[in-house]
Design an enzyme around this catalytic site. Sequence first.
Site, PDB file in Angstrom:
ATOM      1  N   TRP A 121     -20.355   9.564 -14.720  1.00  0.00           N
ATOM      2  CA  TRP A 121     -20.057  10.261 -13.467  1.00  0.00           C
ATOM      3  C   TRP A 121     -18.557  10.283 -13.209  1.00  0.00           C
ATOM      4  O   TRP A 121     -18.022  11.266 -12.669  1.00  0.00           O
ATOM      5  CB  TRP A 121     -20.772   9.564 -12.303  1.00  0.00           C
ATOM      6  CG  TRP A 121     -20.456  10.133 -10.962  1.00  0.00           C
ATOM      7  CD1 TRP A 121     -21.128  11.122 -10.303  1.00  0.00           C
ATOM      8  CD2 TRP A 121     -19.373   9.765 -10.092  1.00  0.00           C
ATOM      9  NE1 TRP A 121     -20.534  11.392  -9.088  1.00  0.00           N
ATOM     10  CE2 TRP A 121     -19.447  10.571  -8.933  1.00  0.00           C
ATOM     11  CE3 TRP A 121     -18.346   8.827 -10.174  1.00  0.00           C
ATOM     12  CZ2 TRP A 121     -18.546  10.456  -7.881  1.00  0.00           C
ATOM     13  CZ3 TRP A 121     -17.440   8.719  -9.139  1.00  0.00           C
ATOM     14  CH2 TRP A 121     -17.544   9.530  -8.000  1.00  0.00           C
ATOM     15  N   HIS A 122     -17.861   9.216 -13.614  1.00  0.00           N
ATOM     16  CA  HIS A 122     -16.428   9.123 -13.337  1.00  0.00           C
ATOM     17  C   HIS A 122     -15.603  10.113 -14.152  1.00  0.00           C
ATOM     18  O   HIS A 122     -14.484  10.453 -13.758  1.00  0.00           O
ATOM     19  CB  HIS A 122     -15.924   7.703 -13.623  1.00  0.00           C
ATOM     20  CG  HIS A 122     -16.233   6.729 -12.533  1.00  0.00           C
ATOM     21  ND1 HIS A 122     -17.436   6.078 -12.440  1.00  0.00           N
ATOM     22  CD2 HIS A 122     -15.500   6.293 -11.483  1.00  0.00           C
ATOM     23  CE1 HIS A 122     -17.430   5.285 -11.387  1.00  0.00           C
ATOM     24  NE2 HIS A 122     -16.272   5.404 -10.775  1.00  0.00           N
ATOM     25  N   GLY A 123     -16.115  10.579 -15.263  1.00  0.00           N
ATOM     26  CA  GLY A 123     -15.331  11.525 -16.039  1.00  0.00           C
ATOM     27  C   GLY A 123     -16.003  11.903 -17.339  1.00  0.00           C
ATOM     28  O   GLY A 123     -16.770  11.121 -17.909  1.00  0.00           O
TER      29      GLY A 123
END
Length: 482
Positions: A325-327
């Site tokens: 989700w962060h990248g």
Amino acid sequence: MLFNSADFIVFFLLVTLLYRRLSGNFRWTLLLAASYIFYMSWKMEYVLLILFSTAIDYYAALRMEQKSSPKERRPFLLLSLFGNLGMLFLFKYYGFLGHSLNEVFAVFECSFKLPAPAWLLPVGISFYTFQTLSYSIDVYQGRAKAERHFGYFALYVSFFPQLVAGPIERPGHLLPQLHRMKTPPDEMFSSGIRLMMWGAFKKIVIADRVAMFTGPVFVQPEVFGFFSVVPALFFLLIQIYADFSGYTDIAIGSARCLGIDLSRNFNRPFTATSIHDFWSRWHMTLTNWFRDYVFFNMPVKRKGRPQKWRIQFNLFIMLVLIGLWHGANWTFVVFGALHGIYMVSGNLTRSWRQSLAEKSGLILRTKLHEYLGIARTMLLLMFSAFFFGIHSIGQAWTMMKQAFVMDGFKGSLLWMRGNDSVLSIILIVFLFYAEHKMDHNGGEQIILKKPIWQRWALYLFGVFFILVFGIFRHDEFIYFQF
């Protein structure tokens, strides 16, 4: 339009003044218009994505509420899921997947190549898609009623204080407040202003100052050795926390000034005694979102019987997804996997560790045991930081190797920056001390009990300190890229 810019200050003052002058029937219109203007200040075309997400979920929820059985509601839930996650995949993950598959094709000397366009990531897309998805899922499961007023629902999706980096709100918490918007009491308004100042202090004075140390090391790790790399890992954790929690404080504070209460997103995460404890304190609205909508819906039974290994496996997968989700990068996959391994191994060895602590005389409730847990957790977080602040697995590996190069303290970045290093350490200690006081002694109440002239002197000193010691490069908040 960044929170740490003069543009936002002018924008927020105008919105607040108009909000206080308008009657309740016009306030939602003002905030919706302000929210879209706020988002269009980055890239005007991407406001169409918010409209697309809003329209799909508004329609899907209304149709789901008309159906009596889960089977009849399911097609409209799938419409919401595929619409929102498809948009997120297209803009955030398709290029990453295409590039990764093309590298695999090249290994096998395959001439076929997937197009992998490098689209500009829409600011906040991971936040507002999750927020609107929570609405659709809650309506499907009967935990929330469909919102019939399109304007209020559009405001729920796009409310500008938390639009681009959270907190990720739930419909049961935010929508009712939007329906009863009133002029906030003076205490709530002043509390919001204080929180905005505290958030600005964390971002401009601490996070952007610490970035002067982390930036060079993570961009060129091959240049530095042990006495720069190891402090940079610790400073990166502080930078991310001060930056993101600073944004959250400004978001919550600005919403308070409009009479809206947003969810708490941080609870002193660096006092966590385990990785499990850390994720219950860090970015809590995201962790709770994955817990409620992903983890609790993953299968744990086989032939009707719960299987303990499936629970731990599901936990690992959830942490990998949080990392992703962060990248869209393999470094974030590894980051999530590391935290999954930390948490699962912690669960599996908990009873053994408790038994060992008791036998060694470290009674579980003593401060020493707590401090050892905090130190262990910080070391694990520092190791995972190798993958959070770097652009590729190769660079992360290079940085790990450089951590064993004894370059001498005088050659370190900390030594070379001198006074900035000392000031940064003092500010970090002050940050931890101030948050401890706020949590245990009611920091706001301490301020409010002082005479008015002392309160104003403190506020003016705070503004003066930010102006003198702040780093005014107008750096974006780290979580904008997610």
